[in-house]
Design an enzyme around this catalytic site. Structure first.
Site, PDB file in Angstrom:
ATOM      1  N   SER A 211       0.864  -1.188   0.000  1.00 35.07           N
ATOM      2  CA  SER A 211       0.000   0.000   0.000  1.00 35.07           C
ATOM      3  C   SER A 211       0.894   1.230   0.000  1.00 35.07           C
ATOM      4  O   SER A 211       1.618   1.487   0.968  1.00 35.07           O
ATOM      5  CB  SER A 211      -0.883   0.023   1.246  1.00 35.07           C
ATOM      6  OG  SER A 211      -1.388   1.335   1.417  1.00 35.07           O
TER       7      SER A 211
ATOM      8  N   HIS B 128      -1.295  -1.344  -4.246  1.00 32.96           N
ATOM      9  CA  HIS B 128      -2.566  -0.986  -3.600  1.00 32.96           C
ATOM     10  C   HIS B 128      -2.580   0.533  -3.417  1.00 32.96           C
ATOM     11  O   HIS B 128      -1.674   1.111  -2.824  1.00 32.96           O
ATOM     12  CB  HIS B 128      -2.647  -1.716  -2.258  1.00 32.96           C
ATOM     13  CG  HIS B 128      -3.955  -1.544  -1.557  1.00 32.96           C
ATOM     14  ND1 HIS B 128      -5.078  -2.284  -1.870  1.00 32.96           N
ATOM     15  CD2 HIS B 128      -4.321  -0.721  -0.543  1.00 32.96           C
ATOM     16  CE1 HIS B 128      -6.077  -1.929  -1.074  1.00 32.96           C
ATOM     17  NE2 HIS B 128      -5.647  -0.967  -0.274  1.00 32.96           N
TER      18      HIS B 128
ATOM     19  N   ASP C 156      -4.682   3.684  -2.043  1.00 28.67           N
ATOM     20  CA  ASP C 156      -5.763   4.034  -1.103  1.00 28.67           C
ATOM     21  C   ASP C 156      -6.295   5.435  -1.364  1.00 28.67           C
ATOM     22  O   ASP C 156      -5.563   6.416  -1.255  1.00 28.67           O
ATOM     23  CB  ASP C 156      -5.235   3.969   0.335  1.00 28.67           C
ATOM     24  CG  ASP C 156      -5.066   2.542   0.816  1.00 28.67           C
ATOM     25  OD1 ASP C 156      -6.040   1.769   0.728  1.00 28.67           O
ATOM     26  OD2 ASP C 156      -3.956   2.199   1.269  1.00 28.67           O
TER      27      ASP C 156
ATOM     28  N   MET D  14      -8.865   8.222  -0.098  1.00 27.54           N
ATOM     29  CA  MET D  14      -9.671   8.641   1.073  1.00 27.54           C
ATOM     30  C   MET D  14     -10.147  10.070   0.863  1.00 27.54           C
ATOM     31  O   MET D  14      -9.404  10.913   0.355  1.00 27.54           O
ATOM     32  CB  MET D  14      -8.823   8.572   2.338  1.00 27.54           C
ATOM     33  CG  MET D  14      -8.213   7.198   2.585  1.00 27.54           C
ATOM     34  SD  MET D  14      -7.325   7.156   4.137  1.00 27.54           S
ATOM     35  CE  MET D  14      -6.545   5.544   4.026  1.00 27.54           C
TER      36      MET D  14
ATOM     37  N   HIS E 119      -8.377   1.297  -4.095  1.00 32.95           N
ATOM     38  CA  HIS E 119      -9.286   1.050  -2.967  1.00 32.95           C
ATOM     39  C   HIS E 119      -9.998   2.359  -2.641  1.00 32.95           C
ATOM     40  O   HIS E 119      -9.411   3.260  -2.043  1.00 32.95           O
ATOM     41  CB  HIS E 119      -8.449   0.536  -1.774  1.00 32.95           C
ATOM     42  CG  HIS E 119      -9.240   0.294  -0.536  1.00 32.95           C
ATOM     43  ND1 HIS E 119      -8.650   0.118   0.697  1.00 32.95           N
ATOM     44  CD2 HIS E 119     -10.589   0.196  -0.331  1.00 32.95           C
ATOM     45  CE1 HIS E 119      -9.590  -0.084   1.605  1.00 32.95           C
ATOM     46  NE2 HIS E 119     -10.766  -0.032   1.013  1.00 32.95           N
TER      47      HIS E 119
ATOM     48  N   MET F 165     -12.184   4.584  -0.654  1.00 32.49           N
ATOM     49  CA  MET F 165     -12.840   4.831   0.642  1.00 32.49           C
ATOM     50  C   MET F 165     -13.471   6.203   0.523  1.00 32.49           C
ATOM     51  O   MET F 165     -13.006   7.197   1.094  1.00 32.49           O
ATOM     52  CB  MET F 165     -11.795   4.764   1.767  1.00 32.49           C
ATOM     53  CG  MET F 165     -11.320   3.347   2.036  1.00 32.49           C
ATOM     54  SD  MET F 165      -9.744   3.273   2.909  1.00 32.49           S
ATOM     55  CE  MET F 165      -8.617   3.440   1.536  1.00 32.49           C
TER      56      MET F 165
ATOM     57  N   MET G 255     -11.269  -5.723   5.289  1.00 32.02           N
ATOM     58  CA  MET G 255     -10.496  -4.791   6.112  1.00 32.02           C
ATOM     59  C   MET G 255     -10.248  -5.448   7.463  1.00 32.02           C
ATOM     60  O   MET G 255     -11.181  -5.944   8.108  1.00 32.02           O
ATOM     61  CB  MET G 255     -11.276  -3.490   6.341  1.00 32.02           C
ATOM     62  CG  MET G 255     -11.458  -2.587   5.137  1.00 32.02           C
ATOM     63  SD  MET G 255      -9.943  -2.016   4.357  1.00 32.02           S
ATOM     64  CE  MET G 255      -9.028  -1.281   5.695  1.00 32.02           C
TER      65      MET G 255
HETATM   66  C1  DX5 Z   1      -6.235   1.705   5.611  1.00 33.54           C
HETATM   67  C2  DX5 Z   1      -5.797   1.364   4.218  1.00 33.54           C
HETATM   68  C3  DX5 Z   1      -4.678   0.407   4.138  1.00 33.54           C
HETATM   69  C4  DX5 Z   1      -3.392   0.837   4.781  1.00 33.54           C
HETATM   70  C5  DX5 Z   1      -2.761  -0.393   5.369  1.00 33.54           C
HETATM   71  O1  DX5 Z   1      -7.457   2.342   5.570  1.00 33.54           O
HETATM   72  O2  DX5 Z   1      -6.878   0.842   3.449  1.00 33.54           O
HETATM   73  O3  DX5 Z   1      -4.442  -0.006   2.786  1.00 33.54           O
HETATM   74  O4  DX5 Z   1      -2.469   1.441   3.910  1.00 33.54           O
HETATM   75  O5  DX5 Z   1      -1.644   0.004   6.060  1.00 33.54           O
HETATM   76  P1  DX5 Z   1      -0.923  -0.921   7.136  1.00 33.54           P
HETATM   77  O6  DX5 Z   1      -0.368  -2.103   6.412  1.00 33.54           O
HETATM   78  O7  DX5 Z   1       0.141  -0.001   7.667  1.00 33.54           O
HETATM   79  O8  DX5 Z   1      -1.947  -1.298   8.167  1.00 33.54           O
HETATM   80 ZN    ZN Z   2      -6.499  -0.081   1.458  1.00 33.57          ZN
END
Ligand code: DX5
Ligand code: ZN
Length: 228
Positions: free
Chosen positions: A9, A34, A36, A38, A68, A70, A139
């Site tokens: 990620s 990955h 993310d 947000m 991903h 969110m 998750m």
């Molecule tokens: C959290 C994200 C994850 C995050 C995971 O909301 O969706 O993808 O980057 O990070 P680690 O591996 O540090 O928990």
């Molecule tokens: Zn994620």
């Protein structure tokens, strides 16, 4: 099909040198990236949009990218992310008004469909949808931030999803996201996951080849334990 896929990620990458850091993660042996997204609405944090994804593709990052989302609402971001080069677009079912419409939009724009489940989101969202999914993401922390502690309740949920996927006979990836580290990855694999998102547990290493090798070793042992 390959048994396990490693998906760093880039939330935990160095944003000031994102292209280079992502390429280093790939050169070390990552299978997909990955990404993310947000929005400070669905989750209390703000990260990257389609322009950043496009910049990575322009930097010649060619491996599959799992976007991903969110965000809420979802649908109006699907086209921009598809155009920018998303391979998978993964959304949270409670963040859209019409799950079927969102799935179809993702497919119509040429991307693979992922559905993400928060720790307390029930699996009933798989009813009537599983046959249309390419990936299911569980998750293992509340979404919004990296470097949180893995929730052990994910293990039972993983077993349940693995059963549903096997019963469906569809080729659906099972991805886990949040709190994965070298010391818990093999139990996550044992419970049925085959895609591992790792943020802080990956990018904190000065040399990514070291962590990739450690993970592969752990997962190989886990395969060995499966067979014998
Ligand atoms: C959290 C994200 C994850 C995050 C995971 O909301 O969706 O993808 O980057 O990070 P680690 O591996 O540090 O928990
Ligand atoms: Zn994620």
């Amino acid at each position: 099909m390959k048994k396990f896929f490693l998906a760093p990620s880039i939330l935990s990458a160095d944003f000031a040198r994102l292209g280079e850091d992502t390429q280093n993660a790939i050169d070390a042996g990552s299978d997909l990236i990955h990404f993310d997204v947000m929005d400070n609405h669905y989750v209390p944090n703000l990260t990257m949009g389609p322009m950043i994804l496009q910049a990575l593709r322009n930097y010649n990052i060619t491996i599959p990218i799992d976007v991903h989302l969110m965000v809420q609402p979802v649908d109006n971001l699907i086209l921009p992310f598809a155009k920018a080069g998303a391979t998978f677009i993964t959304f949270h079912p409670e963040s859209t008004k019409d799950i079927n419409r969102t799935i179809n939009l993702i497919k119509d724009h040429g991307c693979k469909v992922g559905m993400a489940f928060n720790p307390s989101t029930p699996l009933c969202f798989l009813d009537y949808t599983i046959e249309n999914l390419d990936l299911i993401l569980l998750m293992s922390v509340s979404p919004g931030f990296g470097d949180q502690i893995f929730l052990s309740s994910t293990i039972n949920k993983l077993h349940e999803v693995r059963k549903r996927i096997d019963a469906s006979a569809f080729d659906i990836l099972l991805e886990v996201d949040g709190g994965i580290k070298i010391d818990n990855i093999s139990s996550i694999a044992h419970a049925g996951a085959n895609v591992f998102v790792i943020g802080s547990g990956f990018f904190k290493y000065p040399n990514y080849k070291i962590i990739v090798n450690k993970i592969r070793q752990e997962l190989q042992c886990s395969c060995y334990r499966d067979v014998h």
